[in-house]
Write an enzyme that holds these catalytic residues in place. Structure first.
Site, mmCIF file in Angstrom:
data_model
loop_
_atom_site.group_PDB
_atom_site.id
_atom_site.type_symbol
_atom_site.label_atom_id
_atom_site.label_comp_id
_atom_site.label_asym_id
_atom_site.label_seq_id
_atom_site.Cartn_x
_atom_site.Cartn_y
_atom_site.Cartn_z
ATOM 1 N N ARG A 1 -4.854 65.022 -70.339
ATOM 2 C CA ARG A 1 -4.195 64.484 -69.147
ATOM 3 C C ARG A 1 -2.677 64.633 -69.248
ATOM 4 O O ARG A 1 -2.097 64.393 -70.321
ATOM 5 C CB ARG A 1 -4.555 63.006 -68.957
ATOM 6 C CG ARG A 1 -6.002 62.820 -68.594
ATOM 7 C CD ARG A 1 -6.353 61.432 -68.102
ATOM 8 N NE ARG A 1 -7.797 61.301 -68.126
ATOM 9 C CZ ARG A 1 -8.628 61.816 -67.230
ATOM 10 N NH1 ARG A 1 -8.133 62.471 -66.175
ATOM 11 N NH2 ARG A 1 -9.933 61.683 -67.348
ATOM 12 N N ASP A 2 -2.071 65.022 -68.112
ATOM 13 C CA ASP A 2 -0.605 65.113 -68.053
ATOM 14 C C ASP A 2 -0.018 63.709 -68.180
ATOM 15 O O ASP A 2 -0.497 62.757 -67.566
ATOM 16 C CB ASP A 2 -0.177 65.769 -66.726
ATOM 17 C CG ASP A 2 1.266 66.231 -66.763
ATOM 18 O OD1 ASP A 2 1.504 67.452 -66.714
ATOM 19 O OD2 ASP A 2 2.169 65.358 -66.829
ATOM 20 N N ILE A 3 1.025 63.587 -68.974
ATOM 21 C CA ILE A 3 1.650 62.292 -69.245
ATOM 22 C C ILE A 3 2.362 61.739 -68.006
ATOM 23 O O ILE A 3 2.572 60.529 -67.902
ATOM 24 C CB ILE A 3 2.620 62.417 -70.452
ATOM 25 C CG1 ILE A 3 2.805 61.091 -71.149
ATOM 26 C CG2 ILE A 3 3.937 63.043 -70.044
ATOM 27 C CD1 ILE A 3 3.455 61.214 -72.528
ATOM 28 N N GLU B 1 8.619 73.854 -67.997
ATOM 29 C CA GLU B 1 9.378 72.996 -68.918
ATOM 30 C C GLU B 1 8.923 73.168 -70.361
ATOM 31 O O GLU B 1 9.719 73.040 -71.288
ATOM 32 C CB GLU B 1 9.224 71.524 -68.519
ATOM 33 C CG GLU B 1 9.950 71.169 -67.237
ATOM 34 C CD GLU B 1 9.616 69.774 -66.739
ATOM 35 O OE1 GLU B 1 8.880 69.043 -67.427
ATOM 36 O OE2 GLU B 1 10.086 69.436 -65.644
ATOM 37 N N VAL B 2 7.626 73.407 -70.542
ATOM 38 C CA VAL B 2 7.071 73.536 -71.898
ATOM 39 C C VAL B 2 6.651 74.991 -72.099
ATOM 40 O O VAL B 2 5.815 75.514 -71.342
ATOM 41 C CB VAL B 2 5.872 72.586 -72.105
ATOM 42 C CG1 VAL B 2 5.307 72.752 -73.511
ATOM 43 C CG2 VAL B 2 6.267 71.128 -71.849
ATOM 44 N N HIS C 1 0.271 77.006 -70.070
ATOM 45 C CA HIS C 1 -0.621 75.937 -69.620
ATOM 46 C C HIS C 1 -0.907 76.091 -68.143
ATOM 47 O O HIS C 1 -0.052 76.523 -67.366
ATOM 48 C CB HIS C 1 -0.045 74.553 -69.912
ATOM 49 C CG HIS C 1 1.352 74.354 -69.391
ATOM 50 N ND1 HIS C 1 2.472 74.864 -70.035
ATOM 51 C CD2 HIS C 1 1.811 73.711 -68.300
ATOM 52 C CE1 HIS C 1 3.551 74.532 -69.360
ATOM 53 N NE2 HIS C 1 3.184 73.836 -68.293
ATOM 54 N N MET C 2 -2.118 75.706 -67.785
ATOM 55 C CA MET C 2 -2.539 75.709 -66.386
ATOM 56 C C MET C 2 -2.701 74.251 -65.961
ATOM 57 O O MET C 2 -3.371 73.478 -66.641
ATOM 58 C CB MET C 2 -3.876 76.455 -66.274
ATOM 59 C CG MET C 2 -4.346 76.685 -64.877
ATOM 60 S SD MET C 2 -5.611 77.989 -64.875
ATOM 61 C CE MET C 2 -6.931 77.136 -65.696
ATOM 62 N N HIS C 3 -2.062 73.891 -64.851
ATOM 63 C CA HIS C 3 -2.218 72.542 -64.301
ATOM 64 C C HIS C 3 -3.468 72.519 -63.425
ATOM 65 O O HIS C 3 -3.639 73.391 -62.564
ATOM 66 C CB HIS C 3 -1.029 72.182 -63.402
ATOM 67 C CG HIS C 3 0.301 72.139 -64.093
ATOM 68 N ND1 HIS C 3 0.940 70.957 -64.415
ATOM 69 C CD2 HIS C 3 1.144 73.121 -64.518
ATOM 70 C CE1 HIS C 3 2.098 71.209 -65.001
ATOM 71 N NE2 HIS C 3 2.250 72.529 -65.069
HETATM 72 P P1 AMP Z 1 5.575 72.692 -66.750
HETATM 73 O O1 AMP Z 1 6.716 72.127 -65.942
HETATM 74 O O2 AMP Z 1 4.675 73.602 -65.972
HETATM 75 O O3 AMP Z 1 6.062 73.313 -68.042
HETATM 76 O O4 AMP Z 1 4.661 71.447 -67.116
HETATM 77 C C1 AMP Z 1 4.815 70.700 -68.273
HETATM 78 C C2 AMP Z 1 3.994 69.449 -68.085
HETATM 79 O O5 AMP Z 1 3.792 68.848 -69.363
HETATM 80 C C3 AMP Z 1 4.640 68.389 -67.192
HETATM 81 O O6 AMP Z 1 3.803 68.126 -66.066
HETATM 82 C C4 AMP Z 1 4.775 67.176 -68.112
HETATM 83 O O7 AMP Z 1 4.540 65.949 -67.452
HETATM 84 C C5 AMP Z 1 3.725 67.462 -69.170
HETATM 85 N N1 AMP Z 1 3.933 66.837 -70.479
HETATM 86 C C6 AMP Z 1 5.072 66.834 -71.220
HETATM 87 N N2 AMP Z 1 4.874 66.189 -72.384
HETATM 88 C C7 AMP Z 1 3.569 65.798 -72.399
HETATM 89 C C8 AMP Z 1 2.749 65.085 -73.323
HETATM 90 N N3 AMP Z 1 3.233 64.639 -74.505
HETATM 91 N N4 AMP Z 1 1.460 64.838 -72.998
HETATM 92 C C9 AMP Z 1 0.973 65.277 -71.810
HETATM 93 N N5 AMP Z 1 1.692 65.955 -70.895
HETATM 94 C C10 AMP Z 1 2.972 66.203 -71.181
#
Ligand code: AMP
Length: 115
Positions: free
Chosen positions: A29-31, A96-97, A101-103
């Site tokens: 789950r997204d945080i 951001e990360v 990853h796929m949402h």
């Molecule tokens: P993106 O902007 O596509 O890189 O999405 C990165 C996602 O990672 C964002 O929706 C954040 O809320 C999520 N995220 C960051 N840190 C964590 C974590 N520790 N656990 C779960 N989701 C996270």
């Protein structure tokens, strides 16, 4: 290079609410959820962005990510109503990360165009 936050989740160094796991895929789950259901589906191998993907090399892995999305959507009860899959790529894509990853987003009406 320092491990990304997702690499730490894969290594179980930091907690996450895992909803699906296979040899090659992890989903949690997204945080900071942007919808009632917001799951991140990631490969366990480190691929920073879509830019490093090729259909020839990564087709099976991408297929597994789609299979995982369908399994999880059913688990979450959002398959019938519909859902959205998103992959952000690079700075202007809103990534951001830097671990692919796929949402998986669902549980509400999505709007278009995305912001
Ligand atoms: P993106 O902007 O596509 O890189 O999405 C990165 C996602 O990672 C964002 O929706 C954040 O809320 C999520 N995220 C960051 N840190 C964590 C974590 N520790 N656990 C779960 N989701 C996270």
């Amino acid at each position: 290079m320092a491990d990304t936050i997702f690499k730490k989740i894969i290594n179980k160094e930091i907690p996450a609410e895992i909803v699906f796991e296979s040899d090659s895929i992890l989903a949690f789950r997204d945080i900071n959820p942007k919808a009632p259901t917001h799951i991140l589906i990631i490969p366990k191998i480190e691929i920073p962005t879509v830019r490093e993907l090729s259909g020839k090399e990564h087709g099976p892995l991408l297929g597994e990510m789609i299979d995982a999305a369908n399994i999880i959507a059913k688990q979450e009860g959002i398959s019938e109503d519909g859902f959205r899959l998103v992959i952000n790529c690079g700075e202007k894509g809103g990534q951001e990360v830097y671990h692919l990853h796929m949402h998986l987003l669902g549980g509400r009406q999505m709007t278009w165009p995305a912001g």
